[in-house]
Every structure is written in C-alpha cells, then in structure tokens.
Design an enzyme around this catalytic site. Structure first.
Site, PDB file in Angstrom:
ATOM      1  N   GLY A 289      59.560  89.272 -12.654  1.00 25.76           N
ATOM      2  CA  GLY A 289      60.520  88.317 -12.126  1.00 25.76           C
ATOM      3  C   GLY A 289      60.556  88.249 -10.609  1.00 25.76           C
ATOM      4  O   GLY A 289      59.526  88.312  -9.928  1.00 25.76           O
ATOM      5  N   SER A 290      61.762  88.147 -10.063  1.00 24.07           N
ATOM      6  CA  SER A 290      61.951  87.773  -8.661  1.00 24.07           C
ATOM      7  C   SER A 290      61.483  88.813  -7.644  1.00 24.07           C
ATOM      8  O   SER A 290      61.394  88.507  -6.458  1.00 24.07           O
ATOM      9  CB  SER A 290      63.424  87.452  -8.413  1.00 24.07           C
ATOM     10  OG  SER A 290      63.815  86.325  -9.164  1.00 24.07           O
ATOM     11  N   VAL A 291      61.196  90.045  -8.071  1.00 27.88           N
ATOM     12  CA  VAL A 291      60.627  91.011  -7.121  1.00 27.88           C
ATOM     13  C   VAL A 291      59.259  90.542  -6.630  1.00 27.88           C
ATOM     14  O   VAL A 291      58.739  91.042  -5.632  1.00 27.88           O
ATOM     15  CB  VAL A 291      60.491  92.417  -7.756  1.00 27.88           C
ATOM     16  CG1 VAL A 291      61.846  93.074  -7.890  1.00 27.88           C
ATOM     17  CG2 VAL A 291      59.787  92.352  -9.095  1.00 27.88           C
TER      18      VAL A 291
END
Length: 576
Positions: A289-291
């Site tokens: 995801g957003s990492v």
C-alpha cells in the site's frame, strides 16, 4: 662287646619329609612362573592395544586437550557477545525394556509409573507414557532432563529408567530471535534460520571453538519483540513482524515475527493448531500500500519529473487515470502538491505521478532497489516478489501508490534505507560487519533526492498519518500503508495488512524501522481503527525511545531537520 642297634625308621621319616617339602617348593615355583607369565601376557596385550589406539583408534587419548574442549557445535552470539545458541551437555531419560535376569523390566505397572513420571514432568502426556512403558520396546521417554529431575526419577527405584548423556543445542534467551536462529534437530542438523545457513561452519572441527557473531543486538531484539507482541495483542492481529536496519551497513539489529516459537522445544503448531513457523518479514509477500508512495516520489524527483515541489496536481475523491477510476479515502481539495499528497496519502496524485514517470522509468527504479528478486538476507525460505505481468500505463499508475505488486517487508526496509542514507542501496545481512568492511553498495538515488525525501518523511510524522510514531527528541520520519489482502479470490475488505516504514534521526539517519501487522482488528486499544497509523505506527513511537540510547542516539529536543521550505506548502492533514 655289646652291639648297638640303630633304628632306621626315624631316618626314613625324615627323608620322606624332605622330599615332600621339595615337591611343594617345586610346585610353588611353577605356579609363580605361570602367574608371572599371565601378567606378562596381559601387559603385552594392553601395550599392543594402547599402541593400536594411539595409531588408528578413536580413543580420547588420541585427542589434544584443545580438541577435547571444543564444543560439538560452535556457539552463536549477538554482535556484543551475548550467547544466543550454545552446546549444552545434558541427560536424556531412556526406558530399557530388556528383562533383568529373567524378571520384568519394571517393578511397578506402566500405569503407576506413568502417573509418577507426569508428576515429575507435568508437560508429558500420561497416555503416551503408558504406551511407551507397556510396548515392550526400549525407547526415549524424554530429552534434556535436569539434574533435580533425574534425582526424582532415580528415587522411583526403577532400574529400567536410565540417563544416557547427550549434547543438546540450548538457546539461553528462550524465544528471542527464534526466526533468526532456527533450531537443531535430533540428528544435529540445523533447520530454518542461521542454524541451517551456517550448519557446515558450526560443525567444522577446525572452527567449532570460535563463536559466530550475528548482527543482532539482543537488547534491541528484546525491545522490538516486546512492543510487537503488545501491539499484536492490542489490535487482535493474526500476526506481525518488525525489523531494525542499519542504513550505512545493511546490518539487521533486530528481526522479529509473531507469533513466535521456542527453539528449545520447537513446534510447528500453536495451541490453536495453527502454524507457528511463518516468517512475516521474509516468508510472505504483501501489497504494502501507501508505504510505496515515497519511493515513487523519490523516483520522480530523481528523474527530473518533479522539480517544483509546490506544483499542484488535480485531486478529489475520484479521478479516471489511464482509463481506470482511482479513489482517495476522501476529497482533500481540488488539487494537492507533493507534500500534501504524501501527508494525505493521495492515490490520485501518486497515480498521476506514476503515469507521468512511465512504465520504463518506474520499473527500472524498482529493479535497482532489489524489488525484482528475493529479498537479500541469509535466511532460507525467502519469498520471490509478485510482479506485474506487463508494465502497462494502467499497471504503472497502480504500482505508483502500492497496488499490483507484492513484496516482503524486508524489501521495503532496504529501499527506505537507500532513500534516507544519501541514495546508496546495500543488501541486508544478519552477519556482524567490521567497521571498515561495510559493503560499498550501489547508488539508486541522488544525494539531493535523498535529502528531499528525509524532509518529506519527517513531515508525514510531524503532521500527517504517522503522528503516532513520533518520539520526542528522536526526529522520526516515515510513511503509513494499509492494503487489503488479495488472493485468487480477489481483494478482501475485511482483511488488511498495515505497515509503517520509518527512519531516525531524520537530520542524520542511522536506522530504519519497519513494522507490519497482519489482519489487525479495530479494537478499543486502536481507537476503533485498523489502519497503519493506529496499529503499526505506535510500535515505532514506543520502540525508538527504548532502543535509541542503546544505539548511541540520544534524544535532543533542540534539533530537527530543516522544514522551513516545506512548512508554508502544507496544512495539518490526515489520510491513509
């Protein structure tokens, strides 16, 4: 003249007595010679046997004192010499089922003896003991018997219960670093972990006396495992993992996965019958995801696509990009600049950056970060990444915000280290590296790109989704990521993986910390949330103050990274 008569009877008696005495003396001499000859033959045989053993035998006398004192398997220590695995002379409990002089092997009945053994060893199973004791076959009942336990068994008065000596592999720190160490089977072979990787080295007769030092710091390892276990319980998660990585050398200071196991008594199942030996950090891929978003931004800055950090990109709750709709958690305004997009974790803006960057540039950058190969570490069982089948424009826009590519958390840790250390990627290692032997690595980002990313990551923790990771005086920077778990049946909205990738101190980064929670639940302890900002980030916020001073990083409220050029571009925000 009168004749004198001399008696010959007495003379004859004396002669007979002399003859008997001579025969007795003669017999005694022969007996003495025979005894002397027997002792001589025994001495010759013993001398010959000793000579044979000295040349060809395996007797202890053939070994040097140094060889006799070497352990059967070399010790494993942490980087500071704390023992993590060592050989330990112990005793086993053996049941000799052979009859004794025609009598039964046991005095008591198998049932009675089994009851008494369970009182001494409460973890043993009564039915299993009865089965062994009544089978009529010799067998091990138990390995690694303590001296006080052996005394209690001997007091039972059963000669058939014996205590053969063994060499056991002992892990004095218990469950600590279990996935790093692995364990040794009954045949002396290392399984999983560094016991397997270093098996030949640990058995080498020429090197068994020299401990093997790992990169692990037992103090940091203990702190990570403690905080990880607390958060797994608090969020009712299925599992979790974490890593602490030196950004300048690639050394792993701590590596944890939970639930764990005890290498002293390894079991593949927990109390619920579920698998224990599942390594979250290297044995499983996740869409993280957003990492991923800071990596895309770094690639765009490095390629010259983002030159004006204040440039505004179209935003909203939904937008069609590369022919497909992309959603944000909510609308954060009609447009966002890059710092705002990272603070609010905007899929829409990152998809546009990915589209502008293009498939070739983004995939080349990810390849340079090692994302196209197994994670670099000595451990066995590392998982290959799951990559897009083709790098189309649609694929690139999704990968740009962390979807459509599945990696291990260790991949991520090495990438973040390169992103904050000046742009040099180095392979992670579990072996201690001498101060002057750090690998040169390869450049994947410009130093100026790395400097900008340090600012942006610090900003996310200061006023964005990573605020629960902030630790006063330690200048933590990082990024949250929460992604739905995907399998052959598609994405599952009720199952997520939450990850926080961090580094500290951001004005001069020394260490990367990545924490991952597998299927956390929304609980009271997590404020009713299951996202990374509430499940993975708090681990870092509690861990860094515990390990910072141990690693030579002291809190300093008077220092921080300079954010003066970014502060005017952003307002307080929240997102995921």
């Amino acid at each position: 003249m009168t004749a004198v008569a001399i008696s010959t009877q007495k003379s004859s008696g004396r002669m007979q007595l002399v003859n008997v005495r001579q025969r007795m003396l003669h017999i005694a001499k022969w007996r003495l010679l025979l005894v002397a000859a027997g002792f001589g033959a025994l001495a010759v045989a013993s001398t010959a046997r000793l000579a044979y053993l000295g040349v060809d035998g395996d007797a202890p006398a053939a070994l040097s004192m140094a060889e006799a004192l070497r352990p059967p398997r070399a010790e494993i220590t942490d980087r500071n010499g704390v023992p993590l695995a060592r050989a330990l002379p112990t005793f086993a409990l053996w049941f000799d089922a052979r009859p004794m002089d025609g009598d039964p092997a046991l005095v008591k009945s198998p049932q009675e003896l089994a009851r008494e053994l369970v009182q001494i060893f409460p973890d043993e199973n009564y039915d299993n003991l009865v089965s062994v004791l009544s089978a009529g076959k010799s067998a091990y009942i138990r390995h690694r018997v303590l001296p006080e336990e052996a005394d209690k068994v001997q007091a039972l008065g059963e000669a058939a219960l014996q205590f053969p000596k063994e060499e056991e592999r002992f892990y004095p720190q218990g469950t600590m670093a279990a996935f790093v160490l692995g364990y040794v089977d009954r045949n002396g072979n290392g399984l999983i972990g560094m016991e397997q990787v270093l098996d030949a080295r640990l058995k080498d007769p020429a090197m068994r006396g020299q401990p093997v030092a790992l990169s692990i710091d037992a103090r940091v390892q203990g702190a990570l495992e403690d905080e990880l276990a607390k958060q797994i319980a608090a969020s009712n998660a299925k599992g979790g993992g974490g890593i602490v990585l030196d950004v300048e050398t690639g050394e792993v200071l701590a590596f944890a996965s939970g639930p764990s196991f005890d290498p002293n008594r390894p079991s593949v199942l927990d109390a619920n019958g579920e698998g224990l030996m599942h390594n979250v950090m290297t044995g499983q891929n996740y869409e993280l995801g957003s990492v991923f978003k800071p990596i895309t931004v770094a690639a765009a800055i490095d390629a010259g696509l983002i030159t004006d950090i204040a440039r505004r990109w179209p935003a909203g709750a939904q937008m069609v990009i590369a022919g497909r709709p992309v959603h944000d958690h909510k609308s954060y305004g009609a447009s966002l600049n890059v710092p705002e997009a990272l603070i609010h974790s905007s899929n829409i803006v990152l998809a546009q950056i990915g589209e502008a960057l293009g498939p070739q540039a983004l995939s080349a950058n990810l390849k340079s970060l090692g994302f196209f190969e197994k994670p670099y570490l000595e451990l066995p069982g590392r998982r290959n990444p799951q990559l897009p089948r083709e790098w189309s424009n649609i694929t690139t826009t999704r990968v740009a915000f962390g979807h459509g590519i599945a990696l291990t958390p260790l991949h991520l840790a090495s990438a973040y280290a390169a992103m904050v250390n000046g742009g040099i990627w180095r392979p992670a290692t579990l072996m201690k590296i001498a101060p002057d032997k750090a690998p040169q690595g390869r450049r994947v980002f410009k130093a100026s790109t790395s400097a900008r990313m340090r600012q942006l990551l610090r900003l996310i923790v200061s006023i964005g989704t990573g605020r629960k990771a902030d630790a006063a005086g330690y200048r933590v920077g990082g990024k949250t990521g929460t992604a739905e778990i995907a399998d052959e049946f598609g994405y599952h909205k009720d199952r997520v993986v939450s990850t926080f990738a961090a580094a500290f101190p951001m004005d001069a980064p020394r260490y990367v910390v990545v924490t991952t929670m597998v299927e956390p639940k929304a609980t009271v302890a997590t404020s009713g949330q299951r996202t990374a900002g509430y499940t993975a980030a708090p681990i870092v916020g509690k861990l860094v103050p515990r390990i910072g001073p141990l690693l030579g990083v002291m809190p300093d409220d008077g220092r921080d990274i300079d954010l003066t050029d970014l502060a005017p571009l952003v307002a307080n925000g929240d997102g995921e």
